[in-house]
Write an enzyme that holds these catalytic residues in place. Sequence first.
Site, mmCIF file in Angstrom:
data_model
loop_
_atom_site.group_PDB
_atom_site.id
_atom_site.type_symbol
_atom_site.label_atom_id
_atom_site.label_comp_id
_atom_site.label_asym_id
_atom_site.label_seq_id
_atom_site.Cartn_x
_atom_site.Cartn_y
_atom_site.Cartn_z
ATOM 1 N N HIS A 177 35.620 13.920 41.079
ATOM 2 C CA HIS A 177 35.769 13.007 40.159
ATOM 3 C C HIS A 177 35.885 13.493 38.713
ATOM 4 C CE1 HIS A 177 33.777 9.989 37.655
ATOM 5 N NE2 HIS A 177 33.981 8.875 38.723
ATOM 6 N N ALA A 179 34.684 13.025 36.038
ATOM 7 C CA ALA A 179 33.452 13.663 35.324
ATOM 8 C C ALA A 179 33.103 15.020 35.498
ATOM 9 C CB ALA A 179 32.356 12.673 35.458
ATOM 10 N N LYS A 180 33.583 15.865 36.879
ATOM 11 C CA LYS A 180 33.288 16.726 37.279
ATOM 12 C C LYS A 180 34.006 17.944 36.596
ATOM 13 C CE LYS A 180 30.167 14.539 39.665
ATOM 14 N NZ LYS A 180 30.071 13.854 40.915
ATOM 15 N N THR A 181 33.714 19.436 37.013
ATOM 16 C CA THR A 181 34.210 20.443 36.380
ATOM 17 C C THR A 181 35.760 20.713 36.575
ATOM 18 O OG1 THR A 181 32.102 21.480 36.680
ATOM 19 C CG2 THR A 181 34.064 22.909 36.217
#
Length: 377
Positions: A177, A179-181
């Site tokens: 997603h 927002a993830k790394t």
Amino acid sequence: MIPYAQHHIDDDDIAAVTAAMKSGFLTTGPCVEEFEAGLRRVTGARYAVAVANGTAALHLAAMAMGIGPGDEVILSPLTFAASANCVLYCGGTPVFADVDPDTMLLDPEEVKRKITSRTKAVIPVHYGGECCEMKALTDLADTHGLQLLQDAAHALGSLANGRKLGEYPGQQIWSFHPAKTITTGEGGAITSNDEAVYRHLLRLRTHGITRDPTQWTGTERGGWYYEQLDLGYNYRIADLQCALGVSQLRKLDRFARRRGEIVARYDEAFQGLPLRTQASPSWSQAVRHLYPIRVSGPHLRRRVYDFLHEKGIGVNVHYLPVYWLPYYERLGYPKGLCPHAEDAYQGLITLPLYPAMTDDQIDFVIRCVQEAAQACR
Ligand SMILES: *Cc1c(COP(=O)(O)O)cnc(C)c1O
């Protein structure tokens, strides 16, 4: 507004997706396998299956692990609802065990207290990117015959006891997603070292259907022929998303370094302020996804949260204890189940942390948090 998280897309990423779109493949194509090979490398697992999102990864992993009605699965409530929902999708029962008050990670002693004859699995959630105590959890799983499904949605690149998370027994899930790394727009993956689980996951990703003759049960043959062996889903990920994933993986080390720099700046700046940060346990070498701080109690949290938003800092809160959500309340989970997680939630605020943050933005966040903290004294 400085958001709490933000993806980082550059010209290389755009070129990679453009090339994939010109390749003739839109959905399953060569980039899916290339992305899976990259994931095997960074996670240390022998097998990887890329899917539509992290929630689909959780669902398929729980299915492949055989979670079903009557089975209990132990996890921390300080996580995104999807970590527990996957158990419900399979007809199983989530059982919440409390976190350590300093690390906010699942406490193996609390897990032990929740084990019954019906316990089938444990889902360690590597909250914020810090790793759960995998050694203790692996021992516990061995002793009690439990399976481990790591929710590593926050922890791409993190190491536990110097080992990659995919080197531990059981399954791991990852989320891409924005927002993830790293991101693929929407996306997720399951990693595993178990070949049978891997074959099962490949089928479940695409309706439970296989074109591999070695798996067929019938006698018919032909180029058109396939068999459906399980009730699977369409949880495939598109080739062009995986092209983005391959390109993003190349930047993982750079992303990790920058995240580490920001975390170090925050850690240093917040020493001596009347707030708590997430303790990093000795066994965890984290690529941090979140930077949560904790102030003392819900009234102060509301004031600090509102103050930072007024300054243009889009702080967030991770997470409401899952069993406080109305759906879980209706299932009968009482308040007070996990006091440390509830206490943490009441004071939590997630500060901005993403590789594209500028030094000026980091300084600004630090100044605003210091100002808010002074006002709290
Ligand atoms: C993001 C996340 C998920 C779900 O991933 P999606 O790709 O958004 O479906 C699961 N668990 C945790 C802890 C997450 O943060």
